[in-house]
Design an enzyme around this catalytic site. Sequence first.
Site, PDB file in Angstrom:
ATOM      1  N   LYS A 104       8.145   3.768 -27.559  1.00  0.00           N
ATOM      2  CA  LYS A 104       8.566   2.481 -26.979  1.00  0.00           C
ATOM      3  C   LYS A 104       8.505   2.540 -25.447  1.00  0.00           C
ATOM      4  O   LYS A 104       8.089   1.584 -24.807  1.00  0.00           O
ATOM      5  CB  LYS A 104       9.987   2.127 -27.429  1.00  0.00           C
TER       6      LYS A 104
ATOM      7  N   LYS B 163       1.428   2.667 -38.688  1.00  0.00           N
ATOM      8  CA  LYS B 163       2.381   2.595 -39.794  1.00  0.00           C
ATOM      9  C   LYS B 163       2.682   1.131 -40.158  1.00  0.00           C
ATOM     10  O   LYS B 163       2.794   0.302 -39.265  1.00  0.00           O
ATOM     11  CB  LYS B 163       3.677   3.290 -39.352  1.00  0.00           C
TER      12      LYS B 163
ATOM     13  N   LYS C 186       8.206  -3.264 -40.290  1.00  0.00           N
ATOM     14  CA  LYS C 186       8.762  -4.614 -40.247  1.00  0.00           C
ATOM     15  C   LYS C 186       8.800  -5.157 -38.828  1.00  0.00           C
ATOM     16  O   LYS C 186       8.911  -6.344 -38.622  1.00  0.00           O
ATOM     17  CB  LYS C 186      10.147  -4.673 -40.909  1.00  0.00           C
TER      18      LYS C 186
END
Length: 332
Positions: free
Chosen positions: A111, A194, A197
């Site tokens: 991130k 990956k 969500k």
Amino acid sequence: MKRMLSAIKPTGQLTLGNYIGALKNFVSYQNDHEMICFIANLHCITVYQEPQELKKNLKDAVALYLAAGLDPKKTTIFLQTDVLEHAQLGYILACNTYLGELNRMTQFKDKVAKGETGLTAGLYTYPCLMAADILLYDADLVPVGDDQKQHVELTRDIAIRFNNRYGDDSFVVPEPLVAKVGKRVMSLNDPTKKMSKSEHNDKGCIYLLDDPKVAYKKIMGAVTDSLAKIDYDPINQPGIANLIEIESALTNEDIESIVMRNKDKGYGDFKKEVATVVSDVLIDLQSKYKEIISSGMIDQILEEGAQKARKIATKKLSKIQRRVGIEIKKRH
Ligand code: TYM
């Protein structure tokens, strides 16, 4: 019987990745382990969630646990915030974790590398809370997908350090358990990433509450390659390998056998086979989910689960606090 513990963080709807990499495995493990499985709602708020949406996602996640086959008679199911000891032990463990260790966590590092702004202190220290989730219950095994293995390894390091400082039998040092097939379900849109969500492109991710027809279409639209052969080759054919793994995980058919059966098929026909398997799983899950949501049984299951979990957690926290020297009077 070995004790096993795991959790899912419902920031958004649960995905096929959560099901294959985690939930489905919990269901099979509950028969020969003492299983503890909670909803990691404190972990959810490390990134802002719209409160009403979060509440719905939490309830949906419990219903999906049950719909997938977690049995409250075999598995202790509860909401993390119903057992206050998680946060308290999380703080104690944060005081036994080094900044260097947290800086090395790939989820956080990624991130930062992507230049994401507004990252919170909660997100940074979340591996300490996850360590507390596990160590509070002296779990022997922690079934997770590949992406969470590093956090379980940090949990081991923290447990070993704590045991060295405060006494060998403070915590059981847990082992991660990562299934062979389906440990990293990839995005349908970009099979080098990956399935997640938090992915901003919905085409790459199948949600367990997606309309099965929509899920079917997502599989049909999955990115593949131009090699025109069905082979299990994650490096050169990541899209096809991902579809093979999804089918194998959901049907328990060996990867080799799926490859052999489909050798002479075109990609379109193979995708139809996988899409049917996926949409059948969703149809079954969703019909059970609807029954559970309308039965009103969720609150009671969570209360009973929390009571069982608290019994273990209060005793453990008290023991740890005495060892650290912060508890004067024996509470339990
Ligand atoms: P979370 O909510 O991101 O994911 C829950 C579980 O699903 C697995 N998973 C996947 N497996 C295969 N392919 C994918 N594409 C995929 N996406 C997700 C994850 O590896 C995980 O096993 N911090 C944890 C939740 C947690 C926890 C714990 C887990 C909190 N406390 C204690 C174990 C023990 C998390 O964010 O998982």
